[in-house]
Motif scaffolding. Structure first.
Motif, short mmCIF file in Angstrom:
data_model
loop_
_atom_site.label_atom_id
_atom_site.label_comp_id
_atom_site.label_asym_id
_atom_site.label_seq_id
_atom_site.Cartn_x
_atom_site.Cartn_y
_atom_site.Cartn_z
N LYS A 103 0.85 -1.18 0.00
CA LYS A 103 0.00 0.00 0.00
C LYS A 103 0.89 1.24 0.00
O LYS A 103 1.66 1.45 0.93
CB LYS A 103 -0.92 0.01 1.22
N ALA A 104 0.80 2.01 -1.05
CA ALA A 104 1.60 3.23 -1.15
C ALA A 104 0.89 4.38 -0.45
O ALA A 104 -0.34 4.51 -0.50
CB ALA A 104 1.82 3.59 -2.62
N ALA A 105 1.67 5.23 0.20
CA ALA A 105 1.08 6.41 0.85
C ALA A 105 0.40 7.30 -0.18
O ALA A 105 -0.62 7.95 0.11
CB ALA A 105 2.17 7.18 1.60
N HIS A 106 0.96 7.35 -1.39
CA HIS A 106 0.39 8.14 -2.48
C HIS A 106 0.29 7.21 -3.68
O HIS A 106 1.29 6.95 -4.37
CB HIS A 106 1.26 9.36 -2.77
N ASP A 107 -0.90 6.68 -3.92
CA ASP A 107 -1.06 5.68 -4.96
C ASP A 107 -1.26 6.32 -6.32
O ASP A 107 -1.29 7.55 -6.47
CB ASP A 107 -2.19 4.72 -4.62
N LYS A 108 -1.43 5.47 -7.33
CA LYS A 108 -1.53 5.97 -8.70
C LYS A 108 -2.77 6.84 -8.90
O LYS A 108 -2.76 7.75 -9.74
CB LYS A 108 -1.53 4.81 -9.69
N HIS A 109 -3.80 6.59 -8.14
CA HIS A 109 -5.02 7.40 -8.26
C HIS A 109 -4.75 8.82 -7.75
O HIS A 109 -5.23 9.79 -8.34
CB HIS A 109 -6.16 6.74 -7.50
N ALA A 110 -3.98 8.94 -6.68
CA ALA A 110 -3.63 10.27 -6.15
C ALA A 110 -2.73 11.01 -7.13
O ALA A 110 -2.87 12.23 -7.31
CB ALA A 110 -2.95 10.12 -4.80
N THR B 169 -6.79 14.42 -13.60
CA THR B 169 -7.33 13.37 -14.45
C THR B 169 -7.54 12.11 -13.61
O THR B 169 -7.47 12.16 -12.38
CB THR B 169 -6.38 13.09 -15.65
N THR B 170 -7.82 11.00 -14.26
CA THR B 170 -8.01 9.72 -13.59
C THR B 170 -7.14 8.67 -14.25
O THR B 170 -6.68 8.84 -15.38
CB THR B 170 -9.48 9.27 -13.70
N ILE B 171 -6.93 7.56 -13.55
CA ILE B 171 -6.15 6.48 -14.14
C ILE B 171 -6.83 5.95 -15.40
O ILE B 171 -6.16 5.64 -16.40
CB ILE B 171 -5.93 5.35 -13.11
N ALA B 172 -8.14 5.87 -15.40
CA ALA B 172 -8.84 5.40 -16.59
C ALA B 172 -8.56 6.32 -17.78
O ALA B 172 -8.31 5.85 -18.90
CB ALA B 172 -10.34 5.33 -16.32
N ALA B 173 -8.56 7.63 -17.52
CA ALA B 173 -8.27 8.58 -18.60
C ALA B 173 -6.81 8.50 -19.02
O ALA B 173 -6.48 8.66 -20.21
CB ALA B 173 -8.63 9.99 -18.15
N VAL B 174 -5.92 8.25 -18.08
CA VAL B 174 -4.50 8.10 -18.39
C VAL B 174 -4.30 6.90 -19.32
O VAL B 174 -3.60 6.97 -20.33
CB VAL B 174 -3.67 7.94 -17.11
N ILE B 175 -4.94 5.77 -18.98
CA ILE B 175 -4.82 4.56 -19.80
C ILE B 175 -5.37 4.79 -21.20
O ILE B 175 -4.82 4.32 -22.20
CB ILE B 175 -5.54 3.39 -19.12
N ALA B 176 -6.45 5.56 -21.27
CA ALA B 176 -7.12 5.80 -22.55
C ALA B 176 -6.48 6.94 -23.35
O ALA B 176 -6.95 7.26 -24.45
CB ALA B 176 -8.60 6.11 -22.32
N SER B 177 -5.40 7.52 -22.85
CA SER B 177 -4.84 8.73 -23.47
C SER B 177 -4.14 8.46 -24.80
O SER B 177 -3.89 9.40 -25.56
CB SER B 177 -3.86 9.41 -22.50
N GLY B 178 -3.76 7.23 -25.05
CA GLY B 178 -3.11 6.96 -26.34
C GLY B 178 -2.08 5.86 -26.28
O GLY B 178 -2.27 4.78 -26.82
N ASP B 179 -0.95 6.10 -25.63
CA ASP B 179 0.11 5.11 -25.54
C ASP B 179 0.89 5.33 -24.26
O ASP B 179 0.53 6.16 -23.43
CB ASP B 179 1.01 5.15 -26.77
#
Length: 421
Positions: free
Chosen positions: A50-57, A64-74
């Motif tokens: 468990k990271a103190a500051h995870d990828k969502h933070a 933005t969001t992780i979903a939007a990051v993944i969908a950003s292109g490459d």
């Protein structure tokens, strides 16, 4: 305030692919007396901790969001977004006093992100990157923070082994030690930046530095062999100087001539962008640096050259190139948002261009002086003097402009200690 008893070290990495290395580093930091604060910059996966500051933070800090990051292109667009978030979040943690140092680990992707994080942090805040491309020419000068530490991640990327643990343990010990020992700059006097080279080439700083110090300024000298100018530009970009005396512009010429010994395309730009007054001179712009351990570049093979040591050599540029350099200098200064004075020493611009010296080229110097006279336009002040740049007359002219600007309020007055008044 730094927690010197048990400094808090922000550890940044992709926990989904480098958990073994990151958990090993966490143990090393603890053994060295530090406390680890984990930031996970994974995109597709999740770390086994468990990271103190995870990828969502991190994504949220980039709006933005992780979903939007993944969908950003490459992977490039994804990590660029994560870099934005990591840099913002790290700077906020620093400003809030919640961390005392930063260390990041990565290949090219992680290094790309970590460089943005390091640039977001203030001078004096310990920052270290463990990278598979440390010291590589893949890293452009303008991406490197002024006080960044780097170590080559030898034997890394695919789990732990004796070679990479030796490197990682050193890095962790170094960052904990830096967090404990670092003294953040808290100047009591206005800071003046002064660019130069070694006094065998440019000697004006021998007289100029003590004169400015006697006037109540802290003088920081930057050695313009690539990273020196980069450090000055990095600090100037954050408004870190009361004035800049940029009297050695060899890195500008190097960049224009394709030399690897340069400070990036924004050299001679950041003080002007930040509203810092500048006194500028063309110290050593006639020399093009190249590694002394390589053959002379083909385009310079017929030019006089000087081997400074086994690392660095310089050849002179021709008249046409000097005209091009003059125009580039004038164009950069024209964009400044604060007063600029350009001092043009018509008698010469570095030690070895004088009569009897190996880089003497009166035709090239004359071409540069003539083009510089034509290229400088108001509001930039042009001051042409007959002296060589290493003559006392050059220092006198620079100080006269500086003192006038102090009297006019362009440069803040120095703070002379009571015992000197």
């Amino acid at each position: 305030m730094t927690n010197r008893t048990r400094p808090r070290i922000l550890l940044i990495g992709t926990g989904d692919t480098k958990s073994d290395e990151l958990l090993f580093m966490q143990r090393c930091i603890a053994d060295a007396g530090g406390e680890t604060v984990m930031m996970d910059i994974s995109v597709l996966g999740d770390p086994p901790y468990k990271a103190a500051h995870d990828k969502h933070a991190v994504a949220a800090a980039a709006d933005t969001t992780i979903a939007a990051v993944i969908a950003s292109g490459d992977e490039n667009s994804s990590m660029t977004l994560m870099a934005r978030g990591a840099a913002r979040l790290t700077r906020q943690l620093c400003d809030d006093g919640r961390i005392d140092a930063m260390i990041a680990i990565g290949g090219t992707m992680g290094t790309d992100l970590a460089l943005d994080v390091a640039l977001a942090l203030p001078l004096g805040f310990p920052k270290l990157i463990v990278s598979t491309i440390a010291f590589s020419h893949l890293i452009p000068p303008e991406r490197i923070a002024a006080d960044l530490m780097m170590i080559l991640w030898a034997g890394g990327l695919y789990g732990l082994n004796g070679t990479c643990t030796a490197v990682l343990s050193q890095a962790c010990g170094a960052i904990v030690g830096a967090a404990r020992g670092a003294i953040r700059p808290r100047p009591e006097r206005p800071i003046v930046a002064l660019t130069s080279l070694g006094k065998s080439c440019l000697s004006y700083m021998v007289e100029l530095k003590p004169q400015l110090e006697a006037r109540g300024y802290e003088v920081v000298v930057f050695h313009t062999t690539g990273m020196g100018g980069r450090a000055m530009e990095s600090i100037a970009a954050h408004g870190g100087f009361a004035a800049v005396l940029d009297l050695s512009l060899q890195e500008v010429a190097n960049q224009l001539m394709g030399s690897v010994v340069n400070s990036g395309s924004d050299r001679l730009m950041n003080a002007g962008r930040s509203g810092i007054p500048q006194i500028v001179a063309p110290g050593a712009i006639d020399m093009v640096d190249f590694p002394a351990w390589l053959p002379v570049p083909a385009e310079l093979s017929d030019r006089p050259f000087h081997a400074h040591n086994r690392l660095l050599a310089s050849a002179t540029s021709g008249a046409d190139d000097r005209r091009r350099i003059a125009r580039a200098i004038a164009a950069k200064l024209a964009e400044a948002t604060a007063p600029v004075a350009f001092v043009l020493p018509a008698g010469g611009i570095q030690q070895w261009d004088q009569v009897g010296e190996p880089l003497h080229d009166p035709e090239g110097l004359g071409a540069f002086v003539a083009e510089m006279r034509a290229a400088i336009r108001p509001p930039v002040e042009l001051h042409v003097i007959k002296d060589h740049i290493n003559h006392p007359g050059f220092v006198a002219k620079v100080l006269a402009i500086f003192d006038r600007w102090v009297a006019e309020g362009v440069v803040p007055a120095g703070k002379v200690p009571v015992e000197q008044t």
